[in-house]
Write an enzyme that holds these catalytic residues in place. Structure first.
Site, PDB file in Angstrom:
ATOM      1  N   CYS A   1      -9.283 -28.020 -17.417  1.00 45.43           N
ATOM      2  CA  CYS A   1      -9.658 -27.885 -18.819  1.00 45.43           C
ATOM      3  C   CYS A   1      -9.225 -29.081 -19.668  1.00 45.43           C
ATOM      4  O   CYS A   1      -9.868 -29.405 -20.665  1.00 45.43           O
ATOM      5  CB  CYS A   1      -9.053 -26.607 -19.412  1.00 45.43           C
ATOM      6  SG  CYS A   1      -9.843 -25.088 -18.852  1.00 45.43           S
TER       7      CYS A   1
ATOM      8  N   ASP B   1     -14.365  -4.980  -9.047  1.00 46.53           N
ATOM      9  CA  ASP B   1     -14.025  -4.686 -10.436  1.00 46.53           C
ATOM     10  C   ASP B   1     -13.894  -3.191 -10.716  1.00 46.53           C
ATOM     11  O   ASP B   1     -14.039  -2.765 -11.857  1.00 46.53           O
ATOM     12  CB  ASP B   1     -15.086  -5.305 -11.364  1.00 46.53           C
ATOM     13  CG  ASP B   1     -14.633  -5.362 -12.822  1.00 46.53           C
ATOM     14  OD1 ASP B   1     -13.418  -5.475 -13.044  1.00 46.53           O
ATOM     15  OD2 ASP B   1     -15.489  -5.277 -13.714  1.00 46.53           O
TER      16      ASP B   1
ATOM     17  N   CYS C   1     -15.046 -18.692 -30.271  1.00 45.76           N
ATOM     18  CA  CYS C   1     -14.847 -17.247 -30.412  1.00 45.76           C
ATOM     19  C   CYS C   1     -15.037 -16.810 -31.865  1.00 45.76           C
ATOM     20  O   CYS C   1     -14.331 -17.295 -32.758  1.00 45.76           O
ATOM     21  CB  CYS C   1     -13.461 -16.845 -29.924  1.00 45.76           C
ATOM     22  SG  CYS C   1     -13.143 -15.068 -30.068  1.00 45.76           S
TER      23      CYS C   1
ATOM     24  N   CYS D   1     -14.081 -23.406 -25.827  1.00 50.52           N
ATOM     25  CA  CYS D   1     -14.202 -21.953 -25.693  1.00 50.52           C
ATOM     26  C   CYS D   1     -13.399 -21.232 -26.766  1.00 50.52           C
ATOM     27  O   CYS D   1     -13.835 -20.212 -27.307  1.00 50.52           O
ATOM     28  CB  CYS D   1     -13.770 -21.507 -24.298  1.00 50.52           C
ATOM     29  SG  CYS D   1     -12.048 -21.883 -23.885  1.00 50.52           S
TER      30      CYS D   1
END
Length: 384
Positions: free
Chosen positions: A193, A139, A203, A199
């Site tokens: 999914c 990363d 948010c 999800c």
């Protein structure tokens, strides 16, 4: 004396064994050309300005979208994952308004430090036994870890754009080893999914304009960690007490019920960072901040940005007992901190008392952003 490995099957067995020994939970292989859709998706992300102030996304586009541009010699990519799953639902702290919510991944040592040394050990074994060359990434380079992990079969990119694993949910740190060795790629994982949108609905700032697309400019993780300016007014209340990152979309995923708790001590949450008190965090000066978050990824954002976040949480808390430390921070040397303190005070103090503070402070305040905070939060009568 060790003999050189030339057979790809034996080399793969060595890599798997070394990955387990180093504490990685998942290990798979893919090829540099396994993410053909990534360039177009990244280009659209940048074109829509969804990357916000992360200009490096645009500057490193070619290398990020195509691994072979980053390193033309690469023949195989080993993708590894380390589980950091919590032993509780991290959303529970959101109802404790006098406490601060720090994202699960940041409650202990910086995962870059934990993983990179171990990846280098595995990479060293590959070179010593098979020759060639390797490069290690965690990363910190233009590598699209999540699409590569999906291509390697570790999981799939869910509607929240994060990797989802059938065995670990989304609680995974990813790293990769680029190698000149030729290895057989693993099978790609499929999207599981279905019609679920848990999800997306979780948010707090509606950061997903459509499934599988993230507008980082609306994401609390981006706003609390990457964004350097005054916290956007439109998202302050939605931030709640999330002061560093946000776990809502990860924790809401139904696949989390299959996730395994991270047992390794180096990844388990520090007790003092599970539910820290806002009152304690508001008192941190720069040396105290650096000491508390030594070795933590939180340290990278610096004391001023961190205190900005804590002040927004304080304003959302409704805790009158925080008024004292917040009021002290309204005179902080940092304009970023002063501005956030003003907003918090406007939520914690009676209107008349706040307006009195504003009238006293405005003649001495020269920073435009800070003056704007005072003026916006003052009552109309007080401005007249």
């Amino acid at each position: 004396m060790r003999t050189s490995i030339s057979d790809p099957g034996r080399l793969r067995a060595l890599i798997d064994a070394e990955a387990r020994r180093a504490g990685f939970d998942l290990c798979a292989v893919t090829s540099p050309d396994s993410i053909p859709r990534a360039p177009a998706r990244l280009a659209q992300f940048v074109a829509d300005r969804f990357h916000g102030s992360m200009e490096w996304m645009e500057e490193t586009f070619e290398r990020r979208a195509r691994p072979s541009v980053l390193w033309p010699e690469v023949r195989s990519i080993v993708v590894l994952a380390m589980n950091y799953g919590p032993d509780h639902d991290p959303r529970g702290i959101l109802s404790l308004r006098d406490r601060a919510a720090i994202s699960v991944y940041a409650r202990n040592r910086d995962y870059h430090d934990v993983m990179k040394g171990r990846l280098k050990e595995i990479a060293g074994k590959i070179v010593s036994r098979a020759g060639g060359d390797v490069k290690v990434f965690v990363d910190t380079a233009p590598v699209m870890e999540k699409p590569l992990a999906e291509a390697a079969g570790l999981g799939w990119q869910g509607k929240h754009t994060n990797l989802v694993s059938r065995t670990h949910g989304s609680w995974l740190f990813l790293g990769s080893i680029f190698t000149t060795a030729g290895l057989e790629p693993d099978a790609r994982e499929i999207d599981r999914c279905g019609s679920c949108r848990a999800c997306l609905d979780a948010c707090p700032t509606n950061a997903f304009p459509v499934p599988y697309r993230l507008d980082a400019r609306r994401c609390i993780s981006y706003l609390t960690i990457v964004y350097k300016g005054p916290f956007p007014l439109v998202f302050r209340e939605a931030m709640g007490n999330r002061i560093y990152g946000c776990d809502d979309c990860l924790a809401a995923c139904p696949w989390i019920k299959f996730a395994r708790t991270a047992s390794e001590a180096k990844l388990a949450a520090r007790a003092d960072l599970r539910e820290p008190r806002l009152a304690d965090l508001l008192k941190l000066d720069d040396p105290a901040f650096r000491t508390l978050f030594s070795g933590s990824p939180v340290k990278r954002i610096g004391r001023d940005r961190f205190i900005r976040n804590v002040l927004i949480a304080a304003g959302n808390s409704g805790e009158a007992g925080l008024t004292g430390p917040v009021r002290a921070l309204a005179a902080d040397p940092s304009p970023l901190v002063r501005g956030a303190a003003i907003w918090a005070l406007s939520r914690l103090l009676p209107r008349g008392e706040f307006d009195g503070l504003a009238r006293a402070a405005l003649p001495e305040e020269e920073e435009p952003d800070v003056r704007a905070e005072w003026l916006r939060e003052m009552g109309a009568e007080a401005q007249a």
